[in-house]
Design a protein around this motif. Structure first.
Motif, PDB file in Angstrom:
ATOM      1  N   UNK A 135     -18.221 -26.435 -47.911  1.00 53.15           N
ATOM      2  CA  UNK A 135     -18.040 -26.436 -46.467  1.00 53.15           C
ATOM      3  C   UNK A 135     -19.531 -26.695 -45.982  1.00 53.15           C
ATOM      4  N   UNK A 136     -19.823 -27.505 -45.192  1.00 53.27           N
ATOM      5  CA  UNK A 136     -20.905 -27.655 -44.518  1.00 53.27           C
ATOM      6  C   UNK A 136     -21.114 -26.990 -43.190  1.00 53.27           C
ATOM      7  N   UNK A 137     -21.834 -25.907 -43.059  1.00 53.50           N
ATOM      8  CA  UNK A 137     -22.047 -25.157 -41.840  1.00 53.50           C
ATOM      9  C   UNK A 137     -20.775 -24.201 -41.872  1.00 53.50           C
ATOM     10  N   UNK A 138     -20.821 -23.083 -42.890  1.00 52.74           N
ATOM     11  CA  UNK A 138     -19.465 -22.253 -42.878  1.00 52.74           C
ATOM     12  C   UNK A 138     -19.520 -21.208 -41.794  1.00 52.74           C
ATOM     13  N   UNK A 139     -20.825 -21.159 -40.946  1.00 49.64           N
ATOM     14  CA  UNK A 139     -20.928 -20.107 -39.839  1.00 49.64           C
ATOM     15  C   UNK A 139     -20.925 -18.659 -40.664  1.00 49.64           C
ATOM     16  N   UNK A 140     -20.035 -18.023 -40.249  1.00 56.75           N
ATOM     17  CA  UNK A 140     -19.569 -16.655 -40.669  1.00 56.75           C
ATOM     18  C   UNK A 140     -18.984 -16.678 -41.705  1.00 56.75           C
ATOM     19  N   UNK A 141     -18.292 -17.829 -42.111  1.00 53.08           N
ATOM     20  CA  UNK A 141     -17.649 -17.815 -43.410  1.00 53.08           C
ATOM     21  C   UNK A 141     -16.109 -17.713 -43.424  1.00 53.08           C
ATOM     22  N   UNK A 180     -26.016 -16.358 -39.931  1.00 55.69           N
ATOM     23  CA  UNK A 180     -24.922 -16.926 -40.441  1.00 55.69           C
ATOM     24  C   UNK A 180     -24.748 -16.575 -41.894  1.00 55.69           C
ATOM     25  N   UNK A 181     -25.764 -16.795 -42.782  1.00 55.68           N
ATOM     26  CA  UNK A 181     -25.247 -16.719 -44.194  1.00 55.68           C
ATOM     27  C   UNK A 181     -25.337 -15.298 -44.310  1.00 55.68           C
ATOM     28  N   UNK A 182     -25.631 -14.357 -43.650  1.00 53.42           N
ATOM     29  CA  UNK A 182     -25.451 -13.013 -44.014  1.00 53.42           C
ATOM     30  C   UNK A 182     -23.948 -12.816 -43.905  1.00 53.42           C
ATOM     31  N   UNK A 183     -23.447 -13.278 -42.640  1.00 54.25           N
ATOM     32  CA  UNK A 183     -21.966 -12.970 -42.507  1.00 54.25           C
ATOM     33  C   UNK A 183     -21.239 -13.881 -43.377  1.00 54.25           C
TER      34      UNK A 183
END
Length: 183
Positions: free
Chosen positions: A49-55, A77-80
């Motif tokens: 997934x490219x750009x998963x945002x908050x996952x 966003x990676x932290x989420x």
């Protein structure tokens, strides 16, 4: 080195987006995207997934049995997303991944943030296995003009993706689903 422009979200935008996800604002888009993935590749397949945002979609893909990983450029966003699945820091135009390892890649409501699409599309193509799918989901700008630059048209998706892939675009209001296939 060539400078590439793209949009990256800071802490405030990431927190707001996480709030919207927590109240289910995008659940319909996640469900439709997961359904599109399931039509093309079976569970157990390797997905990016490219750009998963908050996952949120990444979590659904993993729960559905996919070996999924996300790449995002935004540290907040990676932290989420790391709390929901496996995400790595990276950008679409320089994916920190080996070539030809993924059965499919998905970009949900992110392609419009990529800036110059050429380098990013070449990277997606590089990491997909031969015959792999790139599923792009965007807001249908022609039917929802209020989305402004946060969407695409059928022509836009075809023109952008056909530079590297064989592509078909399907309209399912309020979204466009592009299925691009690596030759």
């Amino acid at each position: 080195m060539v400078a590439v422009e793209f949009e990256r979200f800071g802490p405030a935008t990431s927190a707001f987006y996480n709030f919207l996800v927590s109240i289910g604002a995008f659940e319909w888009a996640y469900a439709a995207s997961l359904k599109a993935v399931k039509r093309l590749v079976p569970p157990g397949s390797k997905l990016l997934e490219i750009g998963p945002g908050v996952g949120a979609l990444l979590k659904k893909l993993i729960s559905a049995g996919y070996d999924a990983v996300g790449v995002d450029a935004s540290p907040p966003m990676l932290r989420y997303s790391r709390a929901k699945g496996v995400s790595v820091a990276g950008v679409s135009f320089h994916l920190p991944l080996r070539g030809e390892v993924f059965d499919a890649a998905v970009a949900l409501l992110t392609l419009h943030h990529w800036g110059d699409h050429g380098p990013s599309l070449r990277e997606v193509k590089r990491v997909l296995k031969p015959g792999g799918y790139f599923i792009v989901v965007e807001a249908d700008q022609a039917r929802m003009p209020l989305v402004g630059s946060h969407g695409c048209t059928v022509r836009c998706l075809r023109d952008v993706l056909s530079a590297e892939f064989d592509v078909e675009v399907e309209r399912r209001f309020p979204l466009l689903f592009a299925v691009a296939r690596k030759p």
